[in-house]
Write a protein that holds these residues in place. Structure first.
Motif, PDB file in Angstrom:
ATOM      1  N   THR A 599       0.973  -1.119  -0.036  1.00  0.00           N
ATOM      2  CA  THR A 599       0.090   0.054   0.098  1.00  0.00           C
ATOM      3  C   THR A 599       0.844   1.300  -0.096  1.00  0.00           C
ATOM      4  O   THR A 599       1.911   1.267   0.468  1.00  0.00           O
ATOM      5  N   LEU A 600       0.356   2.275  -0.498  1.00  0.00           N
ATOM      6  CA  LEU A 600       1.026   3.803  -0.628  1.00  0.00           C
ATOM      7  C   LEU A 600       1.018   4.361   0.741  1.00  0.00           C
ATOM      8  O   LEU A 600       0.162   3.938   1.525  1.00  0.00           O
ATOM      9  N   GLU A 601       1.690   5.266   0.810  1.00  0.00           N
ATOM     10  CA  GLU A 601       1.768   6.137   2.341  1.00  0.00           C
ATOM     11  C   GLU A 601       0.340   6.713   2.372  1.00  0.00           C
ATOM     12  O   GLU A 601      -0.081   7.314   1.370  1.00  0.00           O
ATOM     13  N   PRO A 602       0.094   6.774   3.484  1.00  0.00           N
ATOM     14  CA  PRO A 602      -1.294   7.115   3.584  1.00  0.00           C
ATOM     15  C   PRO A 602      -1.447   8.694   3.523  1.00  0.00           C
ATOM     16  O   PRO A 602      -0.600   9.426   4.220  1.00  0.00           O
ATOM     17  N   ARG A 603      -2.528   9.188   2.805  1.00  0.00           N
ATOM     18  CA  ARG A 603      -2.890  10.663   2.807  1.00  0.00           C
ATOM     19  C   ARG A 603      -4.040  10.936   3.172  1.00  0.00           C
ATOM     20  O   ARG A 603      -4.296  12.077   3.649  1.00  0.00           O
ATOM     21  N   ASN A 604      -5.050   9.957   3.198  1.00  0.00           N
ATOM     22  CA  ASN A 604      -6.189  10.355   3.782  1.00  0.00           C
ATOM     23  C   ASN A 604      -6.870   9.151   4.729  1.00  0.00           C
ATOM     24  O   ASN A 604      -6.193   8.170   4.726  1.00  0.00           O
ATOM     25  N   VAL A 605      -7.853   9.420   5.331  1.00  0.00           N
ATOM     26  CA  VAL A 605      -8.564   8.360   6.046  1.00  0.00           C
ATOM     27  C   VAL A 605      -9.475   7.553   4.924  1.00  0.00           C
ATOM     28  O   VAL A 605     -10.190   8.094   4.072  1.00  0.00           O
ATOM     29  N   ARG A 606      -9.590   6.297   5.065  1.00  0.00           N
ATOM     30  CA  ARG A 606      -9.964   5.697   4.251  1.00  0.00           C
ATOM     31  C   ARG A 606     -11.654   5.591   4.185  1.00  0.00           C
ATOM     32  O   ARG A 606     -12.202   6.066   5.483  1.00  0.00           O
ATOM     33  N   ALA A 607     -12.230   5.384   3.151  1.00  0.00           N
ATOM     34  CA  ALA A 607     -13.477   5.819   2.973  1.00  0.00           C
ATOM     35  C   ALA A 607     -14.571   4.958   4.016  1.00  0.00           C
ATOM     36  O   ALA A 607     -15.648   5.224   4.495  1.00  0.00           O
ATOM     37  N   VAL A 608     -13.908   3.764   4.150  1.00  0.00           N
ATOM     38  CA  VAL A 608     -14.752   2.761   5.011  1.00  0.00           C
ATOM     39  C   VAL A 608     -15.260   3.363   6.577  1.00  0.00           C
ATOM     40  O   VAL A 608     -15.977   2.893   7.133  1.00  0.00           O
ATOM     41  N   MET A 609     -13.868   3.867   6.924  1.00  0.00           N
ATOM     42  CA  MET A 609     -13.948   4.429   8.361  1.00  0.00           C
ATOM     43  C   MET A 609     -15.062   5.424   8.287  1.00  0.00           C
ATOM     44  O   MET A 609     -15.571   5.574   9.530  1.00  0.00           O
ATOM     45  N   LYS A 610     -14.750   6.357   7.348  1.00  0.00           N
ATOM     46  CA  LYS A 610     -16.020   7.396   7.211  1.00  0.00           C
ATOM     47  C   LYS A 610     -17.477   6.868   7.165  1.00  0.00           C
ATOM     48  O   LYS A 610     -18.448   7.301   7.970  1.00  0.00           O
ATOM     49  N   ARG A 611     -17.413   5.712   6.651  1.00  0.00           N
ATOM     50  CA  ARG A 611     -18.980   4.926   6.528  1.00  0.00           C
ATOM     51  C   ARG A 611     -19.342   4.427   7.809  1.00  0.00           C
ATOM     52  O   ARG A 611     -20.376   4.613   8.223  1.00  0.00           O
ATOM     53  N   VAL A 612     -18.432   3.814   8.615  1.00  0.00           N
ATOM     54  CA  VAL A 612     -18.402   3.320   9.850  1.00  0.00           C
ATOM     55  C   VAL A 612     -18.975   4.461  10.823  1.00  0.00           C
ATOM     56  O   VAL A 612     -19.913   4.343  11.553  1.00  0.00           O
ATOM     57  N   VAL A 613     -18.334   5.579  10.669  1.00  0.00           N
ATOM     58  CA  VAL A 613     -18.645   6.636  11.539  1.00  0.00           C
ATOM     59  C   VAL A 613     -20.207   7.107  11.301  1.00  0.00           C
ATOM     60  O   VAL A 613     -21.165   7.437  12.219  1.00  0.00           O
ATOM     61  N   GLU A 614     -20.384   7.377   9.948  1.00  0.00           N
ATOM     62  CA  GLU A 614     -21.838   7.703   9.652  1.00  0.00           C
ATOM     63  C   GLU A 614     -22.981   6.630   9.975  1.00  0.00           C
ATOM     64  O   GLU A 614     -24.044   7.059  10.507  1.00  0.00           O
ATOM     65  N   ASP A 615     -22.645   5.309   9.714  1.00  0.00           N
ATOM     66  CA  ASP A 615     -23.679   4.310  10.220  1.00  0.00           C
ATOM     67  C   ASP A 615     -23.732   4.547  11.740  1.00  0.00           C
ATOM     68  O   ASP A 615     -25.004   4.171  12.082  1.00  0.00           O
ATOM     69  N   THR A 616     -22.758   4.567  12.535  1.00  0.00           N
ATOM     70  CA  THR A 616     -23.053   4.414  13.943  1.00  0.00           C
ATOM     71  C   THR A 616     -23.735   5.587  14.190  1.00  0.00           C
ATOM     72  O   THR A 616     -24.431   5.451  15.504  1.00  0.00           O
ATOM     73  N   THR A 617     -23.401   6.915  13.718  1.00  0.00           N
ATOM     74  CA  THR A 617     -24.146   8.009  14.211  1.00  0.00           C
ATOM     75  C   THR A 617     -25.558   7.933  13.483  1.00  0.00           C
ATOM     76  O   THR A 617     -26.605   8.303  14.536  1.00  0.00           O
ATOM     77  N   ALA A 618     -25.945   7.139  12.425  1.00  0.00           N
ATOM     78  CA  ALA A 618     -27.412   6.885  12.213  1.00  0.00           C
ATOM     79  C   ALA A 618     -28.115   6.001  13.111  1.00  0.00           C
ATOM     80  O   ALA A 618     -29.218   6.039  13.467  1.00  0.00           O
ATOM     81  N   ILE A 619     -27.407   4.899  13.654  1.00  0.00           N
ATOM     82  CA  ILE A 619     -27.716   4.048  14.715  1.00  0.00           C
ATOM     83  C   ILE A 619     -28.065   4.866  15.873  1.00  0.00           C
ATOM     84  O   ILE A 619     -29.064   4.423  16.624  1.00  0.00           O
ATOM     85  N   ASP A 620     -27.058   5.615  16.142  1.00  0.00           N
ATOM     86  CA  ASP A 620     -27.324   6.478  17.557  1.00  0.00           C
ATOM     87  C   ASP A 620     -28.721   7.265  17.295  1.00  0.00           C
ATOM     88  O   ASP A 620     -29.553   7.400  18.409  1.00  0.00           O
ATOM     89  N   VAL A 621     -28.839   7.727  16.051  1.00  0.00           N
ATOM     90  CA  VAL A 621     -30.092   8.724  15.940  1.00  0.00           C
ATOM     91  C   VAL A 621     -31.399   7.640  16.264  1.00  0.00           C
ATOM     92  O   VAL A 621     -32.385   8.074  16.740  1.00  0.00           O
ATOM     93  N   GLN A 622     -31.306   6.643  15.500  1.00  0.00           N
ATOM     94  CA  GLN A 622     -32.221   5.500  15.485  1.00  0.00           C
ATOM     95  C   GLN A 622     -32.809   5.173  16.765  1.00  0.00           C
ATOM     96  O   GLN A 622     -33.884   5.220  17.157  1.00  0.00           O
ATOM     97  N   VAL A 623     -31.705   4.685  17.857  1.00  0.00           N
ATOM     98  CA  VAL A 623     -31.811   4.005  18.960  1.00  0.00           C
ATOM     99  C   VAL A 623     -32.400   5.249  19.807  1.00  0.00           C
ATOM    100  O   VAL A 623     -33.284   5.177  20.677  1.00  0.00           O
ATOM    101  N   GLY A 624     -32.164   6.645  19.461  1.00  0.00           N
ATOM    102  CA  GLY A 624     -32.449   7.588  20.510  1.00  0.00           C
ATOM    103  C   GLY A 624     -33.841   7.832  20.170  1.00  0.00           C
ATOM    104  O   GLY A 624     -34.548   8.485  21.083  1.00  0.00           O
ATOM    105  N   LEU A 625     -34.610   7.523  19.099  1.00  0.00           N
ATOM    106  CA  LEU A 625     -35.931   7.893  18.831  1.00  0.00           C
ATOM    107  C   LEU A 625     -36.834   6.942  19.824  1.00  0.00           C
ATOM    108  O   LEU A 625     -38.008   7.464  20.123  1.00  0.00           O
ATOM    109  N   LEU A 626     -36.416   6.011  20.370  1.00  0.00           N
ATOM    110  CA  LEU A 626     -37.313   5.050  21.224  1.00  0.00           C
ATOM    111  C   LEU A 626     -36.704   4.766  22.565  1.00  0.00           C
ATOM    112  O   LEU A 626     -37.207   4.558  23.442  1.00  0.00           O
ATOM    113  N   TYR A 627     -35.277   5.026  22.876  1.00  0.00           N
ATOM    114  CA  TYR A 627     -34.628   4.677  24.149  1.00  0.00           C
ATOM    115  C   TYR A 627     -34.035   5.976  24.818  1.00  0.00           C
ATOM    116  O   TYR A 627     -33.658   6.803  24.041  1.00  0.00           O
TER     117      TYR A 627
END
Length: 778
Positions: A599-627
Motif C-alpha cells: 500500500t501507498l503512504e497514507p494521505r487520507n482516512v479510508r472511506a470505509v472508516m467514514k462510512r462506519v462513523v456515519e452508520d454509527t451516527t445513524a444508529i445512534d439517532v435511530q436508537v435515540g428515537l425509542l430509548y
C-alpha cells in the motif's frame, strides 16, 4: 254549724268574696263524690301528700273523729290559727253547699228524662207482650195445619217417589236400547268423542247385566260398533296428516275404548318421530354443500319453532296420555327425546361451525340465547333426557371456539401491524424519501393492538350479559371469565406476541430472510412498554369487565411482565448483534480486500472508516428515537486528541509494571502478552441495558473486536501500519462519544494498532502530528 244554712242555689250575693275559682270548687266537689261512693283517693287531697287512711284527724279519711281533731287543734294551734281555721272551714262548707246545689240543678233535667223514658218503656213492653202472645197462637195453628196436611199426603208422596225412580230407570233403559243407533250415528258423523262418552256411560251397566239376553244383544251390537270406531281412529292415527292435538285426541279416545296402552305408546312415538324427523330433514337440507349457509339466527329460530316446539308438544301429550305406564313408559320417552335431541344438536353444531371470524358477536350470542332458551321447556318437562345440559354444552363449546377465533384474530392483527411496519420501513428507501419515524410507528402499532384487544373484550363480553339466558351458568360465571377470557385470550395473546417477537431473533437462514434492524428495535421497545404499563392495564381492564367466580390459579401480572421484559432484552441484544454484524462486515471486507504490504503512504482516512462513523451516527439517532440516553462515565478533556502509536501498548504496560526496566530491546509480542495479563478484560457480548449508550457500546465493541481479529490475520508493510494508525485515530475522534466508557474504545484501538505493529515487516510509525493533520483533513 249554723253556717250550713247558706244562701240559695248558686253563688249568690251572700257568697264570700274570698270564694275560690269555679274549676277549683268543681274539682273539690268531684273529690267529695268519690269519697262518698268509696272510690280510691280523692282528688281533694293535697298534692304530694299521702295521708294515713286510719288517721282520726284526717278530715277526708274514713276514721275521722271530730273530738280528736278538735283536741289536736286546741293543743297545737294558738288562738289566731284556731280562728283562721274556723273561718276557712266556714268558707269551705259554704262552697261545698253551693257546689252540691249546682250539681243537683244541673242533673235535674236528666233525672226527669230518665223517668219519662222508663215510663214509656213500660208501656212499649206491655204492647210487645201482647203481640208475642198473638204470634205464639198463630204459630200453633200453622203447626197443626201442617201436621194434618203431611198425614194426608204421606201415601201419595211415597207413590210419587216410586214413580220417579221407575221413570229414571226407564230413561236409562231407553238410553241402553237406543245406544247402538246413537253410536252408529256418531260414527257416521265423525263425532268420535261423543261416541266414546256414550260407550263409557253404558259399559259398566252392560257388563253387570250381560247375563240377561236383552242386555247381551245390546252389548254385542255396541262391541261391533266400538270395534269399527277403534278401526277408524287407528286409521286416522296412522294417517300421518294429523297434528299433535288431533293425534293426542285419537290416542285418548283409543285408551278410553280399552285399547292396549303399550301398543299405543309405541305407535304414538313412531308417529311423532316421523313428524320430527321431517323437521330435522328440512334443517339438514339447509346445511347442504350446494346451498348457501343460512343466517344463524334464522336457523335457530326455525329449529326452535319447528323441531323444539314439536318435541315439547309430544312430551306434554305423552306425559298426559301415558302417565299410568310407570317407569317403562318414561324410559321410552327419554330415549326418544335423547335420540332426536342429539341429532338436532349435531345440526346446530354444524351450523355454528360455519360461523368463522372474530367480528361482531351480537348475532351469534342472540342465536345461542334463543337456542338455549327454547330448550329449557323440554328440559324442564323431561329432565332425564339431558336436553338442557346438552344445549349448555353446545353454547360453552361455541363460546370457547369464538375465544379461539378472537385469539387468532388478535395474532393476525399483530402480524398485519408488523407487515405494515415493514412496508413503512422499506417504502422510504424505495421511493427515496423520508417516511414516518420509529416513534410514530411504535405509537401506531401499540394503539392498533390495544384497540383490537378492547374490541375483542367488548365482543366476548356479550356472552356474560345479564339478559342472556345462559349467562348465569357456572361456566360463564367462572371458567369462561378466568380461564377463557383472561388466560386463553388475553394472556395467550400476550405470550403469542412475545413468542412472535422472539422469533425474529432467529438467524436469517431459519427465518427465510433478514429482519430489518429497525423492526427489532421497535419490537423491543413495544415489549418493554408492555412490561412497564400495558400488561397491567389490559389485565386490570379484563378483571373489571369479567368478574369471574372461578378460583382456579391464573397467571400473575409479574410473570407476564417478566416474560415481556425478557423478550425485549433478547430483541435488543439481537439488534445489537445485527447492527454490529453490518458494521463488522464492512470492516472485515475493507481489511481482507486490501494489500497491506504494497500500500501507498497514507494521505487520507479510508472511506470505509467514514462510512462506519456515519452508520454509527445513524444508529445512534435511530436508537435515540425509542430509548433514553443512559449513563456515561466522566469523559477526559483530551478524548478527541489522543493518537495511537506503535508503542502505546508498551507505554500502558509501564503503568502496570513500573519496576520493569528492560536493559535490552525486548520482544514486542512478549510485551503485548504481558500487558494483556494486567489489562481489564473486555466482554464483547455483555448484557445490553435498555438505553441508547448501552446499545451503541455493544455495537462498537463488536465492530472493533471484528477489526482486531481481521488485523491479526494480515501482514502489514510500513505504510500499511501507518494507514491502520490513521484509521484508528479517526475512529477514536468520533466513536468515543457514543460509548459509556471511552477507555473501552481506547483499549480496543490500542490493541488494533499493536496487533498491526506485531505483524508489520517494517514497523515505522507515523508521527502523531501528521496523523492528526490527516484525520482533521479527512
Amino acid at each position: 254549724m249554723e253556717a250550713a244554712a247558706g244562701p240559695g242555689p248558686g253563688p249568690g250575693p251572700g257568697a264570700s268574696p274570698e270564694e275560690p275559682e269555679a274549676p277549683e270548687r268543681r274539682r273539690k266537689a268531684h273529690g267529695m263524690l268519690k269519697l262518698y261512693y268509696g272510690l280510691p283517693e280523692a282528688e281533694a287531697a293535697a298534692p304530694g301528700a299521702t295521708p294515713d287512711p286510719r288517721d282520726p284527724t284526717d278530715l277526708n279519711g274514713a276514721h275521722f273523729d271530730p273530738e280528736v281533731f278538735l283536741d289536736k287543734l286546741r293543743k297545737e294551734c294558738p288562738l289566731a290559727q284556731l280562728m283562721d281555721s274556723e273561718t276557712d272551714m266556714v268558707r269551705q262548707i259554704r262552697a261545698l253547699d253551693s257546689d252540691m246545689q249546682t250539681l243537683v240543678y244541673e242533673n235535674y233535667n236528666k233525672f226527669i228524662c230518665a223517668t219519662d223514658t222508663i215510663r214509656k218503656m213500660k208501656n212499649d213492653f206491655r204492647k210487645m207482650e201482647d203481640e208475642m202472645d198473638r204470634l205464639a197462637a198463630t204459630m200453633a195453628v200453622i203447626t197443626d195445619f201442617s201436621a194434618r196436611i203431611s198425614a194426608t199426603l204421606q201415601d201419595r208422596h211415597e207413590r210419587i217417589t216410586k214413580l220417579a225412580g221407575v221413570h229414571a230407570l226407564l230413561r236409562k233403559l231407553q238410553f241402553l236400547f237406543e245406544l247402538p243407533s246413537r253410536l252408529t250415528k256418531c260414527v257416521e258423523l265423525g263425532a268420535y268423542g261423543q261416541a266414546v262418552r256414550y260407550q263409557g256411560r253404558a259399559r259398566a251397566v252392560l257388563q253387570q247385566y250381560q247375563h240377561l239376553p236383552s242386555f247381551r244383544a245390546i252389548q254385542d251390537d255396541c262391541q261391533l260398533i266400538t270395534a269399527r270406531l277403534a278401526q277408524q281412529l287407528r286409521h286416522k292415527f296412522r294417517d300421518g296428516g294429523a297434528g299433535a292435538p288431533e293425534l293426542a285426541e285419537c290416542v285418548e279416545l283409543l285408551l278410553a275404548l280399552g285399547e292396549p296402552a303399550e301398543e299405543l305408546c309405541d305407535e304414538f312415538l313412531a308417529h311423532a318421530r316421523g313428524r320430527l324427523e321431517g323437521e330435522l330433514g328440512s334443517l339438514e337440507a339447509e346445511l347442504g354443500p350446494s346451498s348457501p349457509a343460512p343466517d344463524v339466527l334464522e336457523f335457530t329460530d326455525r329449529g326452535g319453532s319447528g323441531f323444539v316446539s314439536g318435541l315439547c308438544q309430544v312430551v306434554a301429550s305423552y306425559q298426559e296420555l301415558f302417565s299410568a305406564q310407570g317407569p317403562a313408559g318414561v324410559e321410552k320417552l327419554v330415549a326418544f327425546a335423547r335420540e332426536l335431541g342429539s341429532r338436532y344438536f349435531a345440526l346446530v353444531e354444524r351450523r355454528l361451525a360455519r360461523e368463522q371470524g372474530s367480528g361482531d358477536n351480537s348475532l351469534l350470542v342472540r342465536a345461542l340465547d334463543r337456542f338455549h332458551r327454547r330448550l329449557r321447556a323440554p328440559g324442564t318437562m323431561l329432565p332425564a333426557a339431558g336436553l338442557t345440559e346438552g344445549a349448555t354444552e353446545i353454547v360453552e363449546r361455541a363460546a370457547r371456539e369464538r375465544l379461539g377465533q378472537h385469539l387468532q384474530g388478535l395474532c393476525a392483527a399483530f402480524s398485519g401491524c408488523l407487515t405494515d411496519v415493514r412496508q413503512a420501513l422499506a417504502a422510504p428507501r424505495l421511493a427515496g424519501k423520508e417516511g414516518p419515524g420509529l416513534g410514530e410507528l411504535l405509537a401506531s402499532v401499540s394503539g392498533a393492538i390495544l384497540g383490537h384487544i378492547k374490541a375483542s373484550l367488548a365482543a366476548v363480553h356479550l356472552f356474560t350479559a345479564k339478559d342472556v339466558s345462559f349467562s348465569n351458568k357456572a361456566y360463564f360465571r367462572g371458567e369462561f371469565c378466568s380461564q377463557g377470557v383472561r388466560e386463553g385470550l388475553i394472556v395467550g395473546f400476550i405470550r403469542s406476541m412475545c413468542q412472535t417477537a422472539r422469533g425474529f431473533c432467529d438467524s436469517p437462514s431459519e427465518k427465510g430472510g433478514a429482519t430489518p434492524p429497525a423492526l427489532l428495535l421497535l419490537l423491543s421497545r413495544l415489549c418493554l412498554d408492555y412490561e412497564t404499563s400495558t400488561i397491567s392495564y389490559i389485565l386490570t381492564l379484563t378483571d373489571e369487565q369479567f368478574l369471574g367466580q372461578d378460583h382456579s390459579p391464573v397467571t400473575p401480572v409479574s410473570a407476564l411482565c417478566g416474560e415481556a421484559r425478557e423478550t425485549a432484552r433478547r430483541l435488543l441484544t439481537h439488534y445489537v448483534k445485527v447492527q454490529g454484524l453490518v458494521v463488522s462486515q464492512m470492516l472485515r471486507k475493507s481489511v481482507e480486500t486490501r494489500d497491506w504490504l504494497t500500500t501507498l503512504e497514507p494521505r487520507n482516512v479510508r472511506a470505509v472508516m467514514k462510512r462506519v462513523v456515519e452508520d454509527t451516527t445513524a444508529i445512534d439517532v435511530q436508537v435515540g428515537l425509542l430509548y433514553e440516553e443512559g449513563v456515561r462515565k466522566a469523559q477526559s478533556s483530551d478524548s478527541s486528541k489522543r493518537t495511537f502509536s506503535v508503542y502505546s501498548s508498551s507505554r500502558q504496560q509501564g503503568r502496570y509494571a513500573p519496576s520493569y526496566t528492560p536493559s535490552a530491546p525486548m520482544d514486542t509480542n512478549l510485551l503485548s502478552n504481558i500487558q494483556k495479563l494486567f489489562s481489564e478484560r473486555i466482554d464483547v457480548f455483555s448484557p445490553v441495558e435498555f438505553n441508547k449508550v448501552s446499545v451503541l457500546t455493544g455495537i462498537i465493541k463488536i465492530s472493533l473486536k471484528t477489526l482486531l481479529e481481521c488485523v491479526r490475520l494480515r501482514t502489514f508493510g510500513r505504510y500499511g501500519l501507518q494507514q491502520v494508525q490513521v484509521d484508528c485515530h479517526f475512529l477514536q475522534l468520533y466513536l468515543w462519544r457514543f460509548v459509556a466508557d471511552e477507555e473501552l474504545v481506547h483499549l480496543l484501538l490500542d490493541e488494533v494498532v499493536a496487533s498491526a505493529a506485531l505483524r508489520c515487516l517494517d514497523p515505522v510509525p507515523m508521527e502523531p502530528s501528521v496523523v492528526e493533520v490527516i484525520c482533521e483533513r479527512g
